[in-house]
Scaffold this motif. Structure first.
Motif, mmCIF file in Angstrom:
data_model
loop_
_atom_site.group_PDB
_atom_site.id
_atom_site.type_symbol
_atom_site.label_atom_id
_atom_site.label_comp_id
_atom_site.label_asym_id
_atom_site.label_seq_id
_atom_site.Cartn_x
_atom_site.Cartn_y
_atom_site.Cartn_z
ATOM 1 N N PRO A 44 7.876 -4.169 -11.291
ATOM 2 C CA PRO A 44 7.908 -2.775 -10.417
ATOM 3 C C PRO A 44 8.533 -3.610 -8.907
ATOM 4 O O PRO A 44 8.040 -4.480 -8.744
ATOM 5 N N ALA A 45 9.324 -2.605 -8.388
ATOM 6 C CA ALA A 45 9.947 -3.072 -7.037
ATOM 7 C C ALA A 45 9.033 -2.651 -5.862
ATOM 8 O O ALA A 45 8.361 -1.606 -5.905
ATOM 9 N N ALA A 89 7.662 4.137 -14.708
ATOM 10 C CA ALA A 89 6.688 4.782 -15.185
ATOM 11 C C ALA A 89 5.535 5.078 -14.522
ATOM 12 O O ALA A 89 4.701 5.606 -14.796
ATOM 13 N N HIS A 90 5.335 4.476 -13.160
ATOM 14 C CA HIS A 90 4.187 4.571 -12.223
ATOM 15 C C HIS A 90 4.456 3.955 -11.222
ATOM 16 O O HIS A 90 5.215 3.432 -10.815
ATOM 17 N N VAL A 91 3.313 4.251 -10.251
ATOM 18 C CA VAL A 91 3.255 3.735 -8.822
ATOM 19 C C VAL A 91 2.117 3.068 -8.552
ATOM 20 O O VAL A 91 1.131 3.462 -9.141
ATOM 21 N N GLU A 92 2.066 1.985 -7.758
ATOM 22 C CA GLU A 92 0.983 1.035 -7.498
ATOM 23 C C GLU A 92 1.019 1.036 -5.913
ATOM 24 O O GLU A 92 1.933 0.674 -5.228
ATOM 25 N N VAL A 93 -0.107 1.613 -5.457
ATOM 26 C CA VAL A 93 -0.184 1.682 -3.869
ATOM 27 C C VAL A 93 -1.189 0.482 -3.454
ATOM 28 O O VAL A 93 -2.361 0.430 -3.925
ATOM 29 N N LEU A 94 -0.523 -0.401 -2.732
ATOM 30 C CA LEU A 94 -1.393 -1.580 -2.487
ATOM 31 C C LEU A 94 -1.741 -1.799 -0.997
ATOM 32 O O LEU A 94 -2.818 -2.388 -0.656
ATOM 33 N N ASP A 126 -3.563 2.433 -9.093
ATOM 34 C CA ASP A 126 -2.449 2.617 -10.125
ATOM 35 C C ASP A 126 -2.490 3.929 -10.841
ATOM 36 O O ASP A 126 -3.523 4.361 -11.324
ATOM 37 N N THR A 127 -1.252 4.721 -10.618
ATOM 38 C CA THR A 127 -1.289 5.966 -11.100
ATOM 39 C C THR A 127 -1.447 6.142 -12.570
ATOM 40 O O THR A 127 -1.666 7.160 -13.178
ATOM 41 N N ASN A 128 -1.176 5.045 -13.306
ATOM 42 C CA ASN A 128 -1.240 5.255 -14.770
ATOM 43 C C ASN A 128 -2.573 4.630 -15.190
ATOM 44 O O ASN A 128 -2.792 5.180 -16.377
ATOM 45 N N ASP A 129 -3.312 4.120 -14.472
ATOM 46 C CA ASP A 129 -4.813 3.708 -14.913
ATOM 47 C C ASP A 129 -5.586 3.662 -13.467
ATOM 48 O O ASP A 129 -5.598 2.383 -13.121
ATOM 49 N N LEU A 131 -8.846 3.305 -13.480
ATOM 50 C CA LEU A 131 -9.796 2.116 -13.634
ATOM 51 C C LEU A 131 -9.340 0.827 -13.305
ATOM 52 O O LEU A 131 -10.193 -0.028 -13.368
ATOM 53 N N ARG A 132 -8.110 0.550 -13.114
ATOM 54 C CA ARG A 132 -7.717 -0.590 -12.374
ATOM 55 C C ARG A 132 -7.718 -0.630 -10.931
ATOM 56 O O ARG A 132 -7.342 -1.501 -10.382
ATOM 57 N N LEU A 133 -8.470 0.385 -10.327
ATOM 58 C CA LEU A 133 -8.755 0.518 -9.001
ATOM 59 C C LEU A 133 -9.280 -0.983 -8.514
ATOM 60 O O LEU A 133 -10.288 -1.570 -8.942
ATOM 61 N N GLU A 134 -8.758 -1.509 -7.486
ATOM 62 C CA GLU A 134 -9.098 -2.296 -6.652
ATOM 63 C C GLU A 134 -9.381 -2.090 -5.032
ATOM 64 O O GLU A 134 -8.156 -1.605 -4.817
ATOM 65 N N ILE A 135 -10.209 -2.181 -4.392
ATOM 66 C CA ILE A 135 -10.575 -1.839 -3.287
ATOM 67 C C ILE A 135 -10.955 -3.309 -2.257
ATOM 68 O O ILE A 135 -12.069 -3.660 -2.133
ATOM 69 N N GLU A 136 -9.895 -3.971 -1.685
ATOM 70 C CA GLU A 136 -10.244 -4.980 -0.876
ATOM 71 C C GLU A 136 -10.848 -4.564 0.404
ATOM 72 O O GLU A 136 -11.755 -5.278 0.850
ATOM 73 N N LYS A 137 -10.084 -3.451 0.772
ATOM 74 C CA LYS A 137 -10.649 -2.972 2.144
ATOM 75 C C LYS A 137 -10.277 -1.374 2.091
ATOM 76 O O LYS A 137 -9.312 -0.847 2.004
ATOM 77 N N LEU A 138 -11.526 -0.319 2.479
ATOM 78 C CA LEU A 138 -11.047 0.755 2.535
ATOM 79 C C LEU A 138 -12.245 1.166 3.854
ATOM 80 O O LEU A 138 -13.496 1.086 3.756
ATOM 81 N N GLU A 139 -11.692 1.876 4.801
ATOM 82 C CA GLU A 139 -12.396 2.566 6.186
ATOM 83 C C GLU A 139 -11.758 3.879 6.231
ATOM 84 O O GLU A 139 -10.601 3.928 6.369
#
Length: 401
Positions: A44-45, A89-94, A126-129, A131-139
């Motif tokens: 993915p780019a 196929a999908h987008v990953e927001v990092l 991950d818009t496709n999954d 459950l692969r959610l990762e939260i290094e930091k959320l405020e």
């Protein structure tokens, strides 16, 4: 093939209008064709997305490119920066940062109006999954709530992720900022009253005030999500306001409240099992469980539990409604069994699938100066219809209904 491009090496799009701008920067090659056997697959780019301006203006501009514009209203000034990865196929927001002042989102089902919101996210969506959610930091900080969350890989090496969040909610502001339209079509109306005539009268408005703060812990795997919630409420007040009233009237007040909820959600079926529900109030304790099952066009909820309450303390709670003419004595333990099936059909009655069984009682009671003996009154609700029957001593005689 046939002269069609196979990939985009690099791209940048910028739109500007006075103080508003939108930019998309594709920083790595993006494949435009599906991978074939034996061919190298591009990862993915990386991309960045930035938007500044009035959401109503950007919605109007975006609508021109859509064959079926969404039934949604957007308003408010937003500054948004997103970084991530993308393929066909999908987008990953990092990572994402945003600031809105205000933010207004409205659909036929719900509307949100926050005077100010600031947020920061780093991890992976991950818009496709999901459950692969990762939260290094959320405020997230807003006028009605604040939220902070983090997670990490489970140290047991199972591949799951464990996390924890802390939250604070101002109920008064939250209920003012989040609104759901009244659904007259789903209400059970008295005989002779049509939805059209009922809609002419403004309904009583309900609200709440107080503060709720707590913690949420979770564990995500590829098949399920387990959660554990603890919340403490202070000065919780439920209020009602009739259409012709100047100010709302308190209906129920709880100086303190503690809730603990433990359960899990199954990804494949969408079902949820809440194994442990505990609610502690100054006058009552409740313990039970709940299950949720989606079943085609129906969804079902089943709740079973037991409540222990102090009748004398309950007397004080209901005094505003009884005018201090009712005094109850004794501790009671009662079952609570609720089953509810609802349809996604907006015209279906919300109460048609409701069944509930419980009971109320007291060791002794006094009503308007009349002494009552011990009572155990069963209460049932079937398809929204309340039924009850009892017999107990009253001043040397018996009362039956």
């Amino acid at each position: 093939d046939n002269g069609a491009p196979a990939q985009i090496e690099r791209a940048q799009l910028t739109l500007k209008s006075q103080d508003e701008h939108l930019s998309v920067d594709l920083q790595e090659p993006l494949s435009l064709v599906a991978a074939s056997d034996g061919a190298a697959v591009l990862p993915p780019a990386a991309f960045t997305f930035n938007l500044v301006g009035d959401l109503a203006n950007w919605k109007r501009r975006g609508t021109m490119w859509l064959s079926e514009p969404p039934d949604m209203k957007l308003a408010g000034n937003l500054s948004l920066a997103v970084g991530g990865r993308i393929d066909l196929a999908h987008v990953e927001v990092l990572e994402a940062n945003w600031r809105s002042q205000p933010l207004e989102i409205s659909t036929p089902q719900i509307s949100l109006a926050e005077p100010q919101m600031v947020g920061n996210f780093k991890g992976r969506v991950d818009t496709n999954d999901l459950l692969r959610l990762e939260i290094e930091k959320l405020e997230v900080q807003s006028t009605s709530f604040s939220l902070g969350a983090r997670d990490s890989a489970n140290p047991d090496g199972s591949g799951s992720r464990v996390g924890q969040a802390m939250f604070l909610v101002d109920l008064d502001r939250m209920l003012q900022n989040v609104q759901t339209p009244a659904a007259a079509s789903s209400a059970v109306l008295p005989p002779g009253v049509t939805p059209a005539s009922a809609s002419l009268a403004e309904p009583t408005q309900y609200s709440a005030s107080g503060r709720v703060q707590g913690q949420l812990a979770w564990q995500f795997t590829s098949q399920s999500a387990a959660f554990n919630l603890t919340a403490d409420g202070q000065n919780i007040v439920l209020l009602s306001k009739a259409a012709d009233a100047i100010a709302p009237t308190p209906m129920w007040e709880e100086p303190t409240m503690t809730a603990k909820v433990t359960g899990n959600w199954i990804a494949e079926s969408g079902a949820a099992n809440v194994d442990n529900i505990q609610i502690q109030l100054p006058w009552m304790n409740y313990a039970g469980n709940l299950t949720y099952r989606p079943e085609g066009d129906l969804q079902s909820i089943a709740m079973k539990g037991q409540a222990v309450y102090d009748s004398a303390a309950l007397t004080v709670k209901i005094a505003p409604m009884t005018g201090n003419h009712v005094q109850l004595y004794g501790q009671q333990t009662v079952p609570i069994d609720v089953a509810w099936k609802s349809s996604i059909d907006p015209n279906a009655s919300a109460l048609a699938g409701l069944k509930a069984v419980t009971r109320i009682g007291w060791e002794q009671a006094r009503v308007a100066g009349i002494q009552l003996g011990k009572a155990d009154v069963p209460v049932t609700i079937d398809a929204g219809q309340l039924a009850t029957a009892a017999e107990f001593e009253v001043s040397g005689g018996k009362l039956r209904w």
